[in-house]
Design an enzyme around this catalytic site. Structure first.
Site, PDB file in Angstrom:
ATOM      1  N   GLU A 169       0.839  -1.183   0.000  1.00 16.30           N
ATOM      2  CA  GLU A 169       0.000   0.000   0.000  1.00 16.30           C
ATOM      3  C   GLU A 169       0.884   1.248   0.000  1.00 16.30           C
ATOM      4  O   GLU A 169       1.474   1.562  -1.009  1.00 16.30           O
ATOM      5  CB  GLU A 169      -1.033  -0.082   1.134  1.00 16.30           C
ATOM      6  CG  GLU A 169      -1.978  -1.275   0.859  1.00 16.30           C
ATOM      7  CD  GLU A 169      -3.065  -1.501   1.887  1.00 16.30           C
ATOM      8  OE1 GLU A 169      -3.699  -0.520   2.313  1.00 16.30           O
ATOM      9  OE2 GLU A 169      -3.279  -2.659   2.279  1.00 16.30           O
TER      10      GLU A 169
HETATM   11  C1  HEC Z   1      -3.003   0.847  -2.327  1.00 13.85           C
HETATM   12  C2  HEC Z   1      -4.395   1.097  -2.032  1.00 13.85           C
HETATM   13  C3  HEC Z   1      -4.786   1.471  -0.615  1.00 13.85           C
HETATM   14  C4  HEC Z   1      -4.352   2.546   0.131  1.00 13.85           C
HETATM   15  C5  HEC Z   1      -3.327   3.596  -0.259  1.00 13.85           C
HETATM   16  C6  HEC Z   1      -5.103   2.509   1.354  1.00 13.85           C
HETATM   17  N1  HEC Z   1      -5.965   1.446   1.366  1.00 13.85           N
HETATM   18 FE1  HEC Z   1      -7.322   0.991   2.792  1.00 13.85          FE
HETATM   19  N2  HEC Z   1      -7.685  -0.755   1.886  1.00 13.85           N
HETATM   20  C7  HEC Z   1      -7.147  -1.181   0.669  1.00 13.85           C
HETATM   21  C8  HEC Z   1      -7.439  -2.592   0.458  1.00 13.85           C
HETATM   22  C9  HEC Z   1      -7.038  -3.423  -0.749  1.00 13.85           C
HETATM   23  C10 HEC Z   1      -8.158  -3.019   1.596  1.00 13.85           C
HETATM   24  C11 HEC Z   1      -8.617  -4.434   1.911  1.00 13.85           C
HETATM   25  C12 HEC Z   1      -7.402  -5.182   2.458  1.00 13.85           C
HETATM   26  C13 HEC Z   1      -7.710  -6.504   3.111  1.00 13.85           C
HETATM   27  O1  HEC Z   1      -8.860  -6.745   3.483  1.00 13.85           O
HETATM   28  O2  HEC Z   1      -6.791  -7.308   3.304  1.00 13.85           O
HETATM   29  C14 HEC Z   1      -8.317  -1.825   2.462  1.00 13.85           C
HETATM   30  C15 HEC Z   1      -9.032  -1.803   3.660  1.00 13.85           C
HETATM   31  C16 HEC Z   1      -9.226  -0.676   4.431  1.00 13.85           C
HETATM   32  C17 HEC Z   1     -10.119  -0.596   5.579  1.00 13.85           C
HETATM   33  C18 HEC Z   1     -11.014  -1.696   6.098  1.00 13.85           C
HETATM   34  C19 HEC Z   1     -12.466  -1.444   5.722  1.00 13.85           C
HETATM   35  C20 HEC Z   1     -13.381  -2.567   6.088  1.00 13.85           C
HETATM   36  O3  HEC Z   1     -14.593  -2.422   5.927  1.00 13.85           O
HETATM   37  O4  HEC Z   1     -12.928  -3.619   6.542  1.00 13.85           O
HETATM   38  C21 HEC Z   1      -9.977   0.671   6.101  1.00 13.85           C
HETATM   39  C22 HEC Z   1     -10.706   1.237   7.308  1.00 13.85           C
HETATM   40  C23 HEC Z   1      -8.999   1.362   5.286  1.00 13.85           C
HETATM   41  N3  HEC Z   1      -8.588   0.528   4.278  1.00 13.85           N
HETATM   42  C24 HEC Z   1      -8.555   2.649   5.532  1.00 13.85           C
HETATM   43  C25 HEC Z   1      -7.428   3.193   4.891  1.00 13.85           C
HETATM   44  C26 HEC Z   1      -6.717   4.381   5.348  1.00 13.85           C
HETATM   45  C27 HEC Z   1      -7.091   5.225   6.558  1.00 13.85           C
HETATM   46  C28 HEC Z   1      -5.691   4.589   4.471  1.00 13.85           C
HETATM   47  C29 HEC Z   1      -4.605   5.652   4.533  1.00 13.85           C
HETATM   48  C30 HEC Z   1      -3.777   5.638   5.735  1.00 13.85           C
HETATM   49  C31 HEC Z   1      -5.784   3.526   3.474  1.00 13.85           C
HETATM   50  N4  HEC Z   1      -6.827   2.691   3.772  1.00 13.85           N
HETATM   51  C32 HEC Z   1      -4.936   3.432   2.385  1.00 13.85           C
HETATM   52  C33 HEC Z   1      -6.446  -0.394  -0.193  1.00 13.85           C
HETATM   53  C34 HEC Z   1      -5.787   0.775   0.174  1.00 13.85           C
END
Ligand code: HEC
Ligand code: HEC
Length: 387
Positions: A169
């Site tokens: 990420e």
């Molecule tokens: C490269 C793309 C990417 C970035 C940048 C990213 N995310 Fe995500 N996010 C994802 C993915 C893919 C998942 C699911 C991962 C998994 O379930 O293993 C996720 C899951 C989540 C979830 C869980 C939601 C749920 O319903 O379970 C949250 C909350 C979240 N991200 C917040 C953030 C925050 C805050 C940031 C910045 C600090 C961020 N993400 C940066 C791709 C990204």
């Protein structure tokens, strides 16, 4: 001569006076000031905390005690953040300065214009690698007891550490992250505003608190479905209403897992969705809980704003809502490859839904869209890196 110069001086002073007066409520020396009001649907308490106010709080039938009738209460919400913390979180969420190469913000993968998802089957990280999973929506995430597809995070704070420091990420390190933030003039002052009681306000724990505060403000509970639930019998059109009835029927059984009002019962279920072509089985919650019976199990996702977050499922395998819905009627376990043992959930059955029932389900899920509390998208962030 003298009189003229004096008049010019007086005019200049007056001009500067008005200029400062005009600009001062909106900007500090750095050009950024934090909001001192709560987002819509939150009330400001006397100790400067934003408390969620919602009609569902008037209902006392708890989720888990029934099957999510119209007047079911919501689960606990993470509120109690200050307006300043929420606003700092908003700036951080959109600021690419949080990533190792200063190129990727949370909003790149959780894009407000795409239901806080990214429109891709699987996300692409800071170094260009493909993530094994799809980015979920962040609407209403502050109601969730566990986060991520495999339920491996227990809080938004814990979750935020994942993307910040994951190679897949934002690929940052704690040292680099603090160095990046220290290079931005505005941040130390903004952290002090948001965390006035912290001796050292700009620290990782306060970054994750601010991000959590911002995410807690993403409330989506004013959809046509909600208006119907609160008593407006005309809020759903006849197709959507028919879809609601299929959705909660014991034939389709959708509401057994996607239980209103959040449209998730917050449990893990093994339903046997297919992996993308050539990808190995994602064992999901088996890894989290060390339990063989949860192999291929995923957290039941919310269906709020689901029409905005295609493609669908943990790996974005289905391009449309219609395809995702069809999956459920193609036969229990039809997508599980031969030789693969999955303990499918007992609510995954053979409902034999007709094409028109599938269409109505899609119509109904379209009635779960609501973006009326969309936060203000910053035109620029303190690092100036927004492009
Ligand atoms: C490269 C793309 C990417 C970035 C940048 C990213 N995310 Fe995500 N996010 C994802 C993915 C893919 C998942 C699911 C991962 C998994 O379930 O293993 C996720 C899951 C989540 C979830 C869980 C939601 C749920 O319903 O379970 C949250 C909350 C979240 N991200 C917040 C953030 C925050 C805050 C940031 C910045 C600090 C961020 N993400 C940066 C791709 C990204
Ligand atoms: C046994 C519990 C269960 C039942 C019953 C169920 N679902 Fe699901 N649903 C899940 C789980 C778990 C996932 C995530 C699976 C994955 O990613 O592989 C999911 C995913 C989805 C998604 C994709 C969500 C997203 O964010 O990508 C949609 C749409 C959906 N379900 C609609 C329905 C409909 C419509 C029905 C009724 C016909 C239904 N579900 C019945 C558990 C269930």
């Amino acid at each position: 001569m003298m009189a003229g110069a004096n008049r010019a001086n007086a005019l200049r002073t007056r001009f500067l006076f008005w200029l400062v007066l005009l600009l001062s409520p909106y900007s500090s020396a750095s050009g950024f000031d934090l909001n001192d009001q709560c987002p819509p649907s939150f009330a400001l308490s006397s100790d400067n905390q934003c408390q969620l106010r919602n009609l569902y709080q008037l209902y006392d039938s708890l989720q888990g005690q029934g099957l999510g009738g119209l007047k079911t209460a919501l689960p606990h919400h993470r509120d109690g953040f200050s307006p300043q913390q929420i606003d700092l979180g908003r700036l951080l969420f959109f600021d690419p300065v949080l990533s190792g190469n200063k190129d990727l913000s949370c909003a790149n993968c959780h894009n407000p214009a795409k239901g806080f998802s990214d429109g891709m089957a699987r996300s692409v990280g800071a170094s260009g690698q493909l993530h094994p999973r799809s980015a979920p929506t962040l609407w209403n995430s502050a109601f969730l007891k566990s986060l991520l597809w495999d339920a491996r995070a227990d809080s938004l704070e814990q979750q935020a550490l994942g993307p910040l420091f994951s190679e897949l990420e934002m690929a940052n390190t704690p040292e680099q992250l603090m160095a990046n933030l220290n290079q931005v003039d505005a941040y130390p002052e903004l952290f002090t505003q948001a965390f006035p009681n912290s001796e050292d306000a700009m620290v990782i724990a306060n970054i994750t608190t601010a991000l959590t505060a911002f995410q807690s403000s993403l409330i989506s509970l004013n959809s046509p479905y909600d208006r119907y639930a609160h008593g407006d019998s005309k809020a759903l059109n006849p197709e959507q209403l028919e879809g609601l009835n299929v959705f909660r029927s014991f034939v389709a059984r959708c509401s057994q897992c996607h239980t209103p009002p959040l449209f998730t019962n917050q449990q893990v279920a093994v339903i046997g969705t297919p992996e993308p072509e050539g990808m190995p089985r994602d064992i999901g919650a088996q890894a989290t809980f060390g339990a063989e019976r949860l192999r291929g199990g995923f957290k039941v996702p919310t269906l709020r704003n689901i029409a905005l977050t295609a493609p669908y499922m943990h790996s974005g395998r289905f391009a449309t809502l219609r395809e995702a819905t069809e999956f459920y009627t193609k036969g229990r376990g039809h997508a599980v490859p031969e030789g693969e043992e999955l303990l499918l959930h007992w609510h995954i059955s053979e409902p034999n839904l007709t094409p028109s029932e599938l269409d109505r389900l899609v119509d109904f899920m379209g009635a779960l869209s609501d973006e009326s509390f969309m936060p203000e998208i910053p035109q620029q962030v303190p690092s100036g890196l927004l492009h």
